[in-house]
Write a protein that holds these residues in place. Structure first.
Motif, PDB file in Angstrom:
ATOM      1  N   THR A   1     -27.111  73.653  51.243  1.00  0.00           N
ATOM      2  CA  THR A   1     -25.937  73.172  51.967  1.00  0.00           C
ATOM      3  C   THR A   1     -26.383  72.566  53.294  1.00  0.00           C
ATOM      4  O   THR A   1     -27.470  72.846  53.791  1.00  0.00           O
ATOM      5  CB  THR A   1     -24.935  74.306  52.250  1.00  0.00           C
ATOM      6  OG1 THR A   1     -25.594  75.335  53.008  1.00  0.00           O
ATOM      7  CG2 THR A   1     -24.406  74.890  50.953  1.00  0.00           C
ATOM      8  N   GLY A   2     -25.542  71.742  53.864  1.00  0.00           N
ATOM      9  CA  GLY A   2     -25.808  71.204  55.188  1.00  0.00           C
ATOM     10  C   GLY A   2     -25.359  72.187  56.254  1.00  0.00           C
ATOM     11  O   GLY A   2     -24.488  73.025  56.015  1.00  0.00           O
ATOM     12  N   ILE A   3     -25.966  72.121  57.422  1.00  0.00           N
ATOM     13  CA  ILE A   3     -25.517  72.941  58.549  1.00  0.00           C
ATOM     14  C   ILE A   3     -25.263  72.032  59.744  1.00  0.00           C
ATOM     15  O   ILE A   3     -25.941  71.008  59.920  1.00  0.00           O
ATOM     16  CB  ILE A   3     -26.530  74.045  58.919  1.00  0.00           C
ATOM     17  CG1 ILE A   3     -27.884  73.457  59.340  1.00  0.00           C
ATOM     18  CG2 ILE A   3     -26.714  74.997  57.764  1.00  0.00           C
ATOM     19  CD1 ILE A   3     -28.842  74.520  59.858  1.00  0.00           C
ATOM     20  N   ASP A   4     -24.290  72.391  60.545  1.00  0.00           N
ATOM     21  CA  ASP A   4     -23.934  71.603  61.713  1.00  0.00           C
ATOM     22  C   ASP A   4     -24.942  71.838  62.829  1.00  0.00           C
ATOM     23  O   ASP A   4     -25.233  72.976  63.194  1.00  0.00           O
ATOM     24  CB  ASP A   4     -22.531  71.976  62.208  1.00  0.00           C
ATOM     25  CG  ASP A   4     -21.452  71.591  61.214  1.00  0.00           C
ATOM     26  OD1 ASP A   4     -21.646  70.600  60.493  1.00  0.00           O
ATOM     27  OD2 ASP A   4     -20.420  72.291  61.154  1.00  0.00           O
ATOM     28  N   CYS A   5     -25.464  70.763  63.361  1.00  0.00           N
ATOM     29  CA  CYS A   5     -26.449  70.880  64.428  1.00  0.00           C
ATOM     30  C   CYS A   5     -26.475  69.585  65.223  1.00  0.00           C
ATOM     31  O   CYS A   5     -26.371  68.491  64.659  1.00  0.00           O
ATOM     32  CB  CYS A   5     -27.841  71.153  63.836  1.00  0.00           C
ATOM     33  SG  CYS A   5     -29.100  71.462  65.074  1.00  0.00           S
ATOM     34  N   SER A   6     -26.607  69.709  66.542  1.00  0.00           N
ATOM     35  CA  SER A   6     -26.676  68.515  67.382  1.00  0.00           C
ATOM     36  C   SER A   6     -27.492  68.815  68.631  1.00  0.00           C
ATOM     37  O   SER A   6     -27.685  69.967  69.008  1.00  0.00           O
ATOM     38  CB  SER A   6     -25.274  68.037  67.781  1.00  0.00           C
ATOM     39  OG  SER A   6     -24.618  69.023  68.565  1.00  0.00           O
TER      40      SER A   6
ATOM     41  N   ASP B   1     -26.354  63.959  66.439  1.00  0.00           N
ATOM     42  CA  ASP B   1     -26.295  64.803  65.253  1.00  0.00           C
ATOM     43  C   ASP B   1     -27.675  64.920  64.617  1.00  0.00           C
ATOM     44  O   ASP B   1     -28.410  63.936  64.502  1.00  0.00           O
ATOM     45  CB  ASP B   1     -25.313  64.232  64.234  1.00  0.00           C
ATOM     46  CG  ASP B   1     -23.866  64.402  64.664  1.00  0.00           C
ATOM     47  OD1 ASP B   1     -23.591  65.307  65.471  1.00  0.00           O
ATOM     48  OD2 ASP B   1     -23.012  63.612  64.206  1.00  0.00           O
TER      49      ASP B   1
ATOM     50  N   TYR C   1     -29.607  65.976  61.198  1.00  0.00           N
ATOM     51  CA  TYR C   1     -29.440  66.238  59.774  1.00  0.00           C
ATOM     52  C   TYR C   1     -30.278  67.451  59.399  1.00  0.00           C
ATOM     53  O   TYR C   1     -31.493  67.485  59.625  1.00  0.00           O
ATOM     54  CB  TYR C   1     -29.882  65.026  58.949  1.00  0.00           C
ATOM     55  CG  TYR C   1     -29.813  65.264  57.454  1.00  0.00           C
ATOM     56  CD1 TYR C   1     -28.609  65.118  56.771  1.00  0.00           C
ATOM     57  CD2 TYR C   1     -30.946  65.645  56.738  1.00  0.00           C
ATOM     58  CE1 TYR C   1     -28.527  65.356  55.405  1.00  0.00           C
ATOM     59  CE2 TYR C   1     -30.875  65.885  55.374  1.00  0.00           C
ATOM     60  CZ  TYR C   1     -29.673  65.729  54.713  1.00  0.00           C
ATOM     61  OH  TYR C   1     -29.597  65.969  53.359  1.00  0.00           O
TER      62      TYR C   1
ATOM     63  N   GLU D   1     -30.736  70.849  56.387  1.00  0.00           N
ATOM     64  CA  GLU D   1     -30.406  71.439  55.103  1.00  0.00           C
ATOM     65  C   GLU D   1     -30.772  72.922  55.104  1.00  0.00           C
ATOM     66  O   GLU D   1     -31.857  73.301  55.537  1.00  0.00           O
ATOM     67  CB  GLU D   1     -31.180  70.748  53.969  1.00  0.00           C
ATOM     68  CG  GLU D   1     -30.880  69.271  53.823  1.00  0.00           C
ATOM     69  CD  GLU D   1     -31.763  68.596  52.787  1.00  0.00           C
ATOM     70  OE1 GLU D   1     -31.462  67.435  52.436  1.00  0.00           O
ATOM     71  OE2 GLU D   1     -32.759  69.214  52.338  1.00  0.00           O
TER      72      GLU D   1
ATOM     73  N   SER E   1     -31.098  61.745  61.029  1.00  0.00           N
ATOM     74  CA  SER E   1     -30.536  62.218  62.292  1.00  0.00           C
ATOM     75  C   SER E   1     -30.303  61.037  63.223  1.00  0.00           C
ATOM     76  O   SER E   1     -30.882  59.963  63.054  1.00  0.00           O
ATOM     77  CB  SER E   1     -31.490  63.218  62.957  1.00  0.00           C
ATOM     78  OG  SER E   1     -31.635  64.379  62.180  1.00  0.00           O
TER      79      SER E   1
ATOM     80  N   SER F   1     -28.489  76.785  65.979  1.00  0.00           N
ATOM     81  CA  SER F   1     -27.532  76.632  64.882  1.00  0.00           C
ATOM     82  C   SER F   1     -27.755  77.682  63.807  1.00  0.00           C
ATOM     83  O   SER F   1     -26.799  78.207  63.222  1.00  0.00           O
ATOM     84  CB  SER F   1     -27.641  75.229  64.274  1.00  0.00           C
ATOM     85  OG  SER F   1     -27.236  74.245  65.209  1.00  0.00           O
TER      86      SER F   1
ATOM     87  N   ASN G   1     -25.026  80.349  62.382  1.00  0.00           N
ATOM     88  CA  ASN G   1     -24.552  80.142  61.021  1.00  0.00           C
ATOM     89  C   ASN G   1     -24.170  81.474  60.385  1.00  0.00           C
ATOM     90  O   ASN G   1     -24.876  82.481  60.521  1.00  0.00           O
ATOM     91  CB  ASN G   1     -25.654  79.460  60.205  1.00  0.00           C
ATOM     92  CG  ASN G   1     -25.184  79.084  58.817  1.00  0.00           C
ATOM     93  OD1 ASN G   1     -25.197  79.896  57.904  1.00  0.00           O
ATOM     94  ND2 ASN G   1     -24.780  77.837  58.655  1.00  0.00           N
TER      95      ASN G   1
END
Length: 314
Positions: A63-68, A73, A75, A77, A131, A153, A157
């Motif tokens: 799954t993807g995870i939100d990160c910045s 942003d 990218y 996984e 990214s 992140s 999570n």
């Protein structure tokens, strides 16, 4: 000479890939995949028999995870085991000019073995990065910041919150992981470095001071736009002055035939850590599989070292 070393180290894709593979072919003859052990601290880790997951097994989800990072942003996984999660998350940092695809085989082995794994694209880390951020603005230190944001992140999570975090990096990603571990002591439990490029500042210095810099333009890049910020950020920087205080267990994997980053650089790094082990991968050059520009696949040897190390952490 400085120019050739700089190109071999930094441009591991596109036009340089063919040159690097040709150079590796002479070194990576079919040799037994044995390793020799160097210990720089009392061997406190227990060694136990590790069985690799069968080829093609997929006992995990992706799954993807939100990160910045600062509005950019990243990218990323997350590979998460379906059964028997061992409450450890490995965050993997890729080499220069590559992306998270080069780390996916390791993520699969880790997740199949019960560990969560996160791979990601550095901001501006390559021409194919998913990214945000410009390749022209990337430096070793912007990548350290990216990695720190990914770790945060992971801590937030819902699947990996509260787990032990292990950093793993290849080449420049290894240098980045080593530097980030010094800043994230309370958040990182262990460190795995694969042919870490501790010679980048020295190589960049030699390149920038040589007359060969003008040849760089023949590859379609400008030293002012592409290399300027990258080079200036490393001026006078000695990575060995910024590592070694991380007290957790450290595993370093390095090929005996690596001419891009000679193994002596890892030997010196291992001496600085309180609890480090250097595993020498016999016959390997700069990279251990085809995803990382190796002509010979050393993954079965490397994967066992990694899984044994993680098992020893308890």
């Amino acid at each position: 000479m400085a120019f050739k070393r700089f190109i071999s180290l930094l441009l591991l894709a596109a036009c340089v890939a063919a040159v690097l593979c040709a150079c590796s072919a002479e070194k990576q003859t079919a040799q037994p995949e044995t390793s020799s052990l160097t210990t720089t601290a009392p061997a406190t880790q227990k060694r136990e028999e590790i069985t690799l997951p069968p080829d093609g097994a997929q006992n995990y989800t992706v799954t993807g995870i939100d990160c910045s990072n600062g509005g950019k942003d990243i990218y990323a996984e997350l590979y998460f085991p379906k059964n028997g999660y061992k409450n450890k998350t490995v965050v993997l940092s890729h080499s220069y000019m590559l992306n998270c695809k080069s780390m996916q085989p390791y993520c699969a082995v880790l997740a199949n073995s019960g560990y969560a794994a996160v791979c990601f694209d550095f901001c501006g880390g390559s021409m194919s990065s998913k990214s945000d951020g410009s390749f022209m603005n990337m430096t070793v230190f912007t990548e350290v910041e990216d990695l720190e944001c990914v770790v945060e992140s992971v801590r937030q999570n819902e699947l990996t919150s509260g787990s032990d975090i292990v950093l793993l990096g290849t080449s420049q990603g290894g240098l980045v992981s080593a530097l980030a571990a010094e800043e994230l002591k309370s958040s990182v439990s262990a460190l795995i470095l694969m042919y870490p490029a501790f010679n980048i500042p020295q190589t960049v210095k030699e390149f920038s001071e040589s007359s060969s810099g003008s040849v760089f333009s023949s590859f379609g890049f400008s030293t002012d736009s592409f290399a300027g910020e990258y080079i200036s950020s490393l001026d006078g920087y000695d990575p060995y002055e910024h590592i070694g205080s991380f007290a957790g267990p450290v595993l370093i994997l390095h090929g005996t035939a690596d001419t891009v980053v000679p193994i002596e650089y890892s030997q010196r790094a291992a001496e600085l850590y309180k609890n480090a082990r250097l595993e020498k991968i016999s016959g390997a050059s700069h990279g251990f599989n085809s995803e990382n520009y190796s002509l010979v696949d050393y993954d079965k040897t490397v994967d066992k070292h990694i899984l044994e190390f993680l098992a020893s952490l308890g």
